[in-house]
Write a protein that holds these residues in place. Structure first.
Motif, PDB file in Angstrom:
ATOM      1  N   LEU A   1       0.878  -1.178   0.000  1.00  0.00           N
ATOM      2  CA  LEU A   1       0.000   0.000   0.000  1.00  0.00           C
ATOM      3  C   LEU A   1       0.912   1.223   0.000  1.00  0.00           C
ATOM      4  N   ASN A   2       0.951   1.926  -1.125  1.00  0.00           N
ATOM      5  CA  ASN A   2       1.748   3.170  -1.138  1.00  0.00           C
ATOM      6  C   ASN A   2       1.217   4.109  -2.215  1.00  0.00           C
ATOM      7  N   SER A   3       1.890   5.220  -2.394  1.00  0.00           N
ATOM      8  CA  SER A   3       1.395   6.278  -3.283  1.00  0.00           C
ATOM      9  C   SER A   3       1.413   5.885  -4.765  1.00  0.00           C
ATOM     10  N   SER A   4       2.031   4.748  -5.092  1.00  0.00           N
ATOM     11  CA  SER A   4       2.096   4.371  -6.512  1.00  0.00           C
ATOM     12  C   SER A   4       0.811   3.676  -6.986  1.00  0.00           C
ATOM     13  N   LEU A   5      -0.118   3.361  -6.060  1.00  0.00           N
ATOM     14  CA  LEU A   5      -1.330   2.618  -6.427  1.00  0.00           C
ATOM     15  C   LEU A   5      -2.494   3.563  -6.756  1.00  0.00           C
ATOM     16  N   ASN A   6      -3.324   3.132  -7.732  1.00  0.00           N
ATOM     17  CA  ASN A   6      -4.554   3.901  -8.003  1.00  0.00           C
ATOM     18  C   ASN A   6      -5.699   3.321  -7.164  1.00  0.00           C
ATOM     19  N   LYS A   7      -6.896   3.922  -7.311  1.00  0.00           N
ATOM     20  CA  LYS A   7      -8.018   3.538  -6.438  1.00  0.00           C
ATOM     21  C   LYS A   7      -8.400   2.071  -6.587  1.00  0.00           C
ATOM     22  N   SER A   8      -8.449   1.592  -7.836  1.00  0.00           N
ATOM     23  CA  SER A   8      -8.892   0.198  -8.030  1.00  0.00           C
ATOM     24  C   SER A   8      -7.842  -0.779  -7.479  1.00  0.00           C
ATOM     25  N   ASP A   9      -6.531  -0.409  -7.584  1.00  0.00           N
ATOM     26  CA  ASP A   9      -5.473  -1.250  -6.990  1.00  0.00           C
ATOM     27  C   ASP A   9      -5.691  -1.362  -5.479  1.00  0.00           C
TER      28      ASP A   9
END
Length: 730
Positions: free
Chosen positions: A92-100
């Motif tokens: 879980l970090n800033s590289s993920l989008n909402k669906s991820d």
């Protein structure tokens, strides 16, 4: 017995290993028993298994707090390949989008995810805290735990919030803190901040016997790096630089010189960084040139060398970065370049920081300086820094200091004087103050303590500063003194020090070698030839050829090629026009105009004498400095005054003349008449021209002596020589 069997079964099943390394088994057992655990283990010791294996064996999900996205991605990929199921590990970090993020949460709630990697910034977000309250957390692993301490080399304020977040998620959650670098001071910060004073501590030795440590003075650094890599072709390596600009520059020079290299720094987008990392892992790239942002997340066991283009800001940083070499137990060469200029730069960075931070930074940097300048076993110094005593005979010549000739001196009398002085005057002085006393250097602190009237003031002047630096450094390394790092590095007597005062004995210390004045070449232009003897036979032949061409063209020999260029030809043996252009002072114009006969002669000479050409030494430069040169040429074409050009470029007039000289000597014609005519009248110009026409050498000092220094200034002769070389040589 049952838990032991389960441990071994899981170790084999998931990771394919038959046995645990060091304390791994005890650490894993401790965390499985829900006890707080503190692990200090050097890079390559197998830290990650200490939390991965118990997470796979525990009910619920383990939260792994990690500072780098690269580290998370690398570990999650590995775990998925071991476990055969993508749900087993997530981040879980800033590289993920909402669906991820939705998918990650679904897998965690469904109980499919055994390890959830979280950045400290993401951990503190309210929505993540609420989500983590809904799940069963087996334990929390705090990786790179030294980030908690401002005495650590990589302080991250977000790490300070970890404990309060854990408390709000639930009570009784066990914590495992892990770090590869922690001085005693940092260890106590970690325990205090994570509220784990009762944690079981596991500390492995910091000794990495397979690593060879070396520090060189920073001269012709780019050439040295290219030579080193060419001697280690086919091996993977990392080069660390302090600035992104230098990273880009070095990566470009390496590529131009046929080395597969890529830059890596935080200024590149995430996709490029991930691709670069993968290329390095897959060995499509041999060398990564990086800022310290690289390597923490890389589990590449066969990095064979780590080069520090710039000395790091701290010993922890140095240890961690060098620790990325030889993680498989094989060869690992750790080469660092040191110059006082780098230290000045690092000190300047600290100038604007708050006083307390600046004081801490200064203490940390001082350790790096002492390490770099000392002639004592490098391994002994590193291990002492981390609170471990080491007998240098165990180094087995695996550092440059142990494998080179050392000068020792009888230290007992001077050591007794220093220890007695500290005992009598109190433990309130650092090494700098003590050295000033013995060297007789008066300043405000010295006089305020009336130490300028002390009988020992100036008593050791004849020994010199290097002697006293060596003595105090080794008094600390051999535990006669201790540095109170919390209080500005003040020197305190240890028990051994007090015993020595009562009962002194003969002891020898090693004298530091003076660090040569190191000048860094930026790698933009090939520098004057260094290392390697000049081939005198070839030099004689090249000088005869130069004389012959000079006679044919009615020019002095130095107009064809200057002596330093010929010297370099006799070391590098260029046999093509392209190679000749890499020689110092040979630009494209000169190479085309005079070069063919020279490369022809060298080629024939190389073949006849079966010479093995040291091609790694012919370093092709990048165009970095050429931007300045192009701009100077354009300004001269526009007939702008040289002082005005210097002012606009932010360089001194003397430096501008050097640049102009270099442009002209390399074969570019410049029309400087507009400027010279304003300074020197025509008759005097003719006189200097006629002088250089018949001169044997192009020395300005010689010209001043022959023409009369009362009639000409140095600058006038220099300008006329530039004009002469431009008009006749190009």
């Amino acid at each position: 017995m049952e838990i032991e069997k389960r441990l071994f079964d899981n170790l084999q099943e998931f990771f394919g290993f038959d046995a645990f390394k060091g304390d791994q088994e005890a650490i894993i057992t401790n965390i499985l028993q829900k006890k707080d655990t503190f692990v200090i283990m050097p890079t390559g010791g197998g830290k990650s298994i200490c939390y991965q294996l118990p997470a796979l064996m525990s009910e619920g999900t383990a939260i792994v707090i990690s500072p780098l996205i690269a580290l998370m991605k690398n570990q999650v990929d590995q775990l998925r390949s071991f476990g055969g199921d993508d749900s087993i590990a997530h981040f879980l970090n800033s590289s993920l989008n909402k669906s991820d993020i939705t998918r990650v949460r679904q897998d965690v709630i469904a109980g499919k995810t055994k390890l959830l990697y979280v950045a400290p910034e993401s951990l503190a977000k309210a929505e993540n805290v609420e989500f983590l309250k809904l799940i069963t957390v087996s334990f929390v692993a705090v990786d790179e735990a030294h980030c908690i301490s401002e005495w650590g080399h990589d302080f991250r304020p977000e790490y300070r919030k970890i404990r309060s977040v854990i408390n709000s998620i639930g009570s009784g959650i066990p914590v495992i803190a892990l770090t590869a670098t922690a001085t005693p001071k940092v260890q106590s910060d970690i325990r205090k901040n994570l509220q784990m004073n009762d944690a079981t501590m596991f500390k492995s030795s910091f000794n990495r016997p397979n690593l060879y440590y070396e520090v060189r003075p920073k001269r012709n650094v780019v050439k040295e790096i290219v030579r080193f890599i060419k001697n280690n072709i086919g091996k993977s390596g990392i080069i660390y630089c302090l600035s992104r600009k230098k990273v880009e520059e070095i990566a470009e020079v390496l590529s131009i010189n046929g080395i597969k290299a890529l830059p890596y720094h935080a200024g590149l987008d995430a996709k490029t960084r991930a691709e670069t990392q993968d290329k390095f892992l897959m060995e499509d790239v041999e060398v990564i040139v990086a800022t310290i942002a690289f390597g923490m997340g890389i589990d590449k066991p066969d990095v064979r060398y780590v080069i520090h283009h710039d000395i790091p800001k701290s010993m922890e940083g140095y240890y961690q970065e060098t620790g990325r070499a030889g993680r498989d137990g094989g060869e690992g060469h750790c080469l660092a370049f040191y110059s006082e200029k780098d230290i000045e730069k690092l000190t300047k960075f600290m100038k604007d920081k708050p006083v307390s931070e600046r004081e801490i930074g200064t203490q940390i940097l001082k350790e790096v300086i002492d390490y770099s300048e000392s002639s004592v076993c490098r391994r002994k110094q590193i291990l002492h820094y981390f609170g471990e005593n080491f007998d240098e005979t165990g180094c087995n010549n695996m550092c440059d200091n142990c494998s080179s000739q050392q000068t020792s001196f009888d230290a007992d009398a001077s050591l007794l004087n220093v220890l007695t002085f500290i005992q009598q005057q109190g433990e309130k002085f650092d090494d700098h103050h003590i050295i000033n006393v013995f060297m007789g250097q008066n300043n405000q602190p010295i006089s305020s303590y009336k130490h300028d009237t002390h009988p020992l003031f100036g008593a050791g002047k004849e020994h010199g500063v290097i002697y006293w630096k060596s003595l105090i450094r080794q008094a600390v390394l051999n535990n006669f003194l201790a540095k109170d790092i919390d209080h500005y590095g003040l020197l305190m007597l240890t028990e051994s020090g007090r015993r020595f005062i009562e009962n002194p004995y003969g002891i020898k210390f090693i004298l530091n070698k003076p660090m040569d004045a190191a000048t860094e070449d930026g790698g933009d232009e090939p520098t004057q030839q260094t290392g390697g003897a000049v081939d005198t036979q070839l030099l004689k032949m090249l000088k005869e050829l130069r004389k012959k061409i000079a006679k044919q063209k009615g020019l002095p020999p130095f107009v064809i090629f200057q002596d330093p260029s010929l010297d370099e030809m006799c070391t590098h043996y260029p046999i093509t026009i392209d190679e000749l252009k890499q020689i110092h002072g040979v630009g494209a114009g000169k190479a085309m105009k005079f070069g063919s006969q020279f490369v022809q002669l060298i080629k024939q000479y190389v073949e006849e004498n079966e010479i093995d050409r040291p091609q790694d030494l012919v370093i092709k430069g990048t165009a970095n400095k050429s931007a300045l040169k192009v701009s100077i040429i354009q300004n001269i074409d526009r007939k702008i005054g040289l002082e005005d050009i210097a002012h606009a470029k932010g360089i001194s007039y003397e430096d501008l003349l050097k640049e102009v000289e270099s442009i002209v000597n390399s074969g570019t014609k410049l029309n400087l008449g507009y400027f010279v005519d304003e300074i020197i009248d025509e008759d005097r110009q003719d006189e200097v021209f006629d002088y250089f026409r018949s001169a044997e050498v192009d020395s300005i000092d010689q010209a001043l002596r022959d023409l009369g220094s009362e009639d000409y200034t140095y600058e006038e002769i220099q300008l006329m020589r530039i004009k002469f070389m431009s008009e006749l040589g190009n």
